[in-house]
Design an enzyme around this catalytic site. Sequence first.
Site, PDB file in Angstrom:
ATOM      1  N   THR A 151       0.847  -1.225  -0.065  1.00 48.90           N
ATOM      2  CA  THR A 151       0.114  -0.128  -0.021  1.00 48.90           C
ATOM      3  C   THR A 151       0.934   1.392   0.047  1.00 48.90           C
ATOM      4  O   THR A 151       1.923   1.395   0.789  1.00 48.90           O
ATOM      5  CB  THR A 151      -0.947  -0.049   1.160  1.00 48.90           C
ATOM      6  OG1 THR A 151      -1.678  -1.055   1.501  1.00 48.90           O
ATOM      7  CG2 THR A 151      -1.742   1.200   1.479  1.00 48.90           C
ATOM      8  N   ARG A 179     -13.559  -8.139  -1.100  1.00 54.91           N
ATOM      9  CA  ARG A 179     -12.651  -7.844   0.148  1.00 54.91           C
ATOM     10  C   ARG A 179     -12.026  -6.695   0.456  1.00 54.91           C
ATOM     11  O   ARG A 179     -11.807  -5.903  -0.304  1.00 54.91           O
ATOM     12  CB  ARG A 179     -11.378  -9.048   0.032  1.00 54.91           C
ATOM     13  CG  ARG A 179     -10.555  -9.168   1.210  1.00 54.91           C
ATOM     14  CD  ARG A 179      -9.263  -8.394   1.057  1.00 54.91           C
ATOM     15  NE  ARG A 179      -8.525  -8.379   1.938  1.00 54.91           N
ATOM     16  CZ  ARG A 179      -7.265  -7.382   2.177  1.00 54.91           C
ATOM     17  NH1 ARG A 179      -7.011  -6.504   1.456  1.00 54.91           N
ATOM     18  NH2 ARG A 179      -6.391  -7.409   3.156  1.00 54.91           N
ATOM     19  N   THR A 202       1.058  -0.726   6.438  1.00 51.01           N
ATOM     20  CA  THR A 202       0.969  -1.684   5.197  1.00 51.01           C
ATOM     21  C   THR A 202       1.398  -3.165   5.790  1.00 51.01           C
ATOM     22  O   THR A 202       2.053  -3.280   6.598  1.00 51.01           O
ATOM     23  CB  THR A 202       2.027  -1.070   4.274  1.00 51.01           C
ATOM     24  OG1 THR A 202       1.940  -1.982   2.808  1.00 51.01           O
ATOM     25  CG2 THR A 202       3.385  -0.967   4.524  1.00 51.01           C
ATOM     26  N   GLY A 203       0.792  -4.103   4.839  1.00 51.85           N
ATOM     27  CA  GLY A 203       1.148  -5.371   5.244  1.00 51.85           C
ATOM     28  C   GLY A 203      -0.308  -6.152   4.950  1.00 51.85           C
ATOM     29  O   GLY A 203      -1.365  -5.727   4.401  1.00 51.85           O
TER      30      GLY A 203
HETATM   31  C1  SD4 Z   1      -4.364  -5.034   2.361  1.00 52.95           C
HETATM   32  N1  SD4 Z   1      -2.829  -3.717   3.613  1.00 52.95           N
HETATM   33  O1  SD4 Z   1      -5.118  -4.682   1.486  1.00 52.95           O
HETATM   34  C2  SD4 Z   1      -3.094  -3.867   2.422  1.00 52.95           C
HETATM   35  C3  SD4 Z   1      -2.094  -4.304   1.658  1.00 52.95           C
HETATM   36  C4  SD4 Z   1      -0.640  -4.156   1.968  1.00 52.95           C
HETATM   37  O2  SD4 Z   1       1.410  -4.377   1.892  1.00 52.95           O
HETATM   38  O3  SD4 Z   1      -0.495  -2.908   2.328  1.00 52.95           O
HETATM   39  N2  SD4 Z   1       0.057  -4.755   1.493  1.00 52.95           N
HETATM   40  O4  SD4 Z   1      -4.340  -5.661   3.317  1.00 52.95           O
END
Ligand code: SD4
Length: 311
Positions: A151, A179, A202-203
């Site tokens: 993100t 989702r 992020t994650g």
């Molecule tokens: C999500 N947090 O859609 C986001 C994706 C993301 O590193 O940040 N990935 O779950």
Amino acid sequence: MKGYMVATWKMALEGIQEGMQILNGNGNLHRAIVEAVKRVEDNENFVSVGYGGLPNREGYVELDAAFMDGDTLGAGGVMAVQGIKNPIELACSLSRCSRNCFLAGKGAEEYALSQGVEMQNLLTPNAMRRYESSLKSNLKGDMDAYDGHDTVCVIGRNQSGSIACGVSTSGLFLKHPGRVGDSPIIGSGFYANSIIGSAAATGVGEDIMKGCLAYSIVASMGSGLSVQDACEHALNYHIVMLGKRRDKIGSMSVIAMDRNGNIGAATNMKKFPFVIGNEDYTCSVMVACNKDGKMIIEKPDEQFWVGYKGD
Ligand code: SD4
């Protein structure tokens, strides 16, 4: 570390350079953040945000984005939307509304059309190829960071001390249609309060959401922790709390800025690159390294990027 902007991942570098130019010219803080995020949304080489983003399991690019004004606490966002070229612009305008600030799916897309927002087919040939090869290799939708998601989160502060933040993502690769991750959820993926500071995450959204990570960093700063300590404290607490209940915890990385522009970051990954727009208006890529639970923030050398696969 002190500055006017901070953003997740190396992919934010050009956007932060643009945002810093806007701030340096005494431009609008919200515009600086939105333009920084748009640079990432518009670049098809960044495969996890906006145009060319990661398709869901039916092969459609579905996006989440949000924006928060730390002066007014106004927040807005769009979730699971298709075909909107720059969801961050819509999120920013929704953050100024007093009702109907977070819109999802069809309703959000209809609203976008009614506002004359630019629409675009976001599925690029490369994104399509990625999707088709995932079908061949029988990938499942529960992958980890770099298996396919990132993100862009941007936090900015102007010289008068106003703070705001914006986030945008296509979420997890092969996610179920509809989702929604942590990114557009206030307090989980982002939070801003100019009196204290701002944080963003992020994650793996499903894991980040279990503790309202961004809000808990800002709350920790509010109760007196430094920005770096707040990032580490909130993330470590969250990881311990999750670890007691489940075997596997997804990747999670956070950035934050306090009201004076001090910047912090933390991660449960080995390495998490992020970008700073410094006090002298230069921009640098930094990396947070988690060495056995201890966070080290350093400037990456050339060697760091050899073999680095993420955005
Ligand atoms: C999500 N947090 O859609 C986001 C994706 C993301 O590193 O940040 N990935 O779950």
